[in-house]
Design a protein around this motif. Sequence first.
Motif, short mmCIF file in Angstrom:
data_model
loop_
_atom_site.label_atom_id
_atom_site.label_comp_id
_atom_site.label_asym_id
_atom_site.label_seq_id
_atom_site.Cartn_x
_atom_site.Cartn_y
_atom_site.Cartn_z
N MET A 45 0.84 -1.20 0.00
CA MET A 45 0.00 0.00 0.00
C MET A 45 0.87 1.25 0.00
SD MET A 45 -3.06 -1.16 -0.06
CE MET A 45 -4.09 0.19 0.41
N LYS A 46 0.50 2.19 -0.84
CA LYS A 46 1.19 3.47 -0.94
C LYS A 46 0.36 4.51 -0.17
CE LYS A 46 3.20 6.39 -4.50
NZ LYS A 46 3.35 6.59 -5.94
N ALA A 47 1.02 5.41 0.53
CA ALA A 47 0.32 6.45 1.28
C ALA A 47 -0.38 7.37 0.30
CB ALA A 47 1.31 7.22 2.14
N ARG A 48 -1.67 7.58 0.49
CA ARG A 48 -2.46 8.42 -0.41
C ARG A 48 -2.60 9.85 0.12
NH1 ARG A 48 -2.08 5.81 -4.96
NH2 ARG A 48 -2.83 3.70 -4.83
N LYS A 49 -2.60 10.00 1.44
CA LYS A 49 -2.76 11.32 2.05
C LYS A 49 -1.58 11.58 2.96
CE LYS A 49 -7.75 10.72 2.21
NZ LYS A 49 -8.86 10.40 3.07
N GLN A 50 -1.37 12.85 3.27
CA GLN A 50 -0.30 13.20 4.18
C GLN A 50 -0.63 12.71 5.58
OE1 GLN A 50 0.72 17.30 4.00
NE2 GLN A 50 2.43 17.12 5.39
N GLY A 51 0.32 12.06 6.20
CA GLY A 51 0.11 11.50 7.53
C GLY A 51 -0.29 10.04 7.50
N GLU A 52 -0.72 9.53 6.35
CA GLU A 52 -1.10 8.13 6.20
C GLU A 52 0.16 7.29 5.98
OE1 GLU A 52 -3.47 5.90 2.78
OE2 GLU A 52 -4.73 7.32 3.84
N GLU A 53 0.20 6.10 6.56
CA GLU A 53 1.40 5.27 6.44
C GLU A 53 1.30 4.33 5.25
OE1 GLU A 53 3.21 3.39 9.68
OE2 GLU A 53 2.68 4.96 11.10
N SER A 54 2.45 4.05 4.68
CA SER A 54 2.51 3.08 3.60
C SER A 54 3.21 1.83 4.13
CB SER A 54 3.28 3.65 2.41
OG SER A 54 4.59 4.01 2.81
#
Length: 101
Positions: A45-54
Amino acid sequence: MNIKKNDNVIVLSGKDKGKKGKVLTAMPKEDKLIVEGINMATCHMKARKQGEESGIIRKEIPIRACKVALYCSKCDKGVRVGYKLDGDKKTRICRGCGAEL
């Protein structure tokens, strides 16, 4: 397909043979089920939003409904389903012991 959401099932064949789990989603048109803790796959999974973890996430993917059977806790095995009519109500029963599922 006689398996519905929130039913307890046991896997009959494949890499997870013998494992038990609860049905999270039933897809009758595709004849597939998503079972809790069964048929796990890793997804990057790639982070889609700032602050979201990948990262690498493990999640359940659909399994064919013919590879699972309803689990009867009284019989302690996968069973076939029978139906019993009580007036206007139709209930599912275990073919082995007659217990309600």
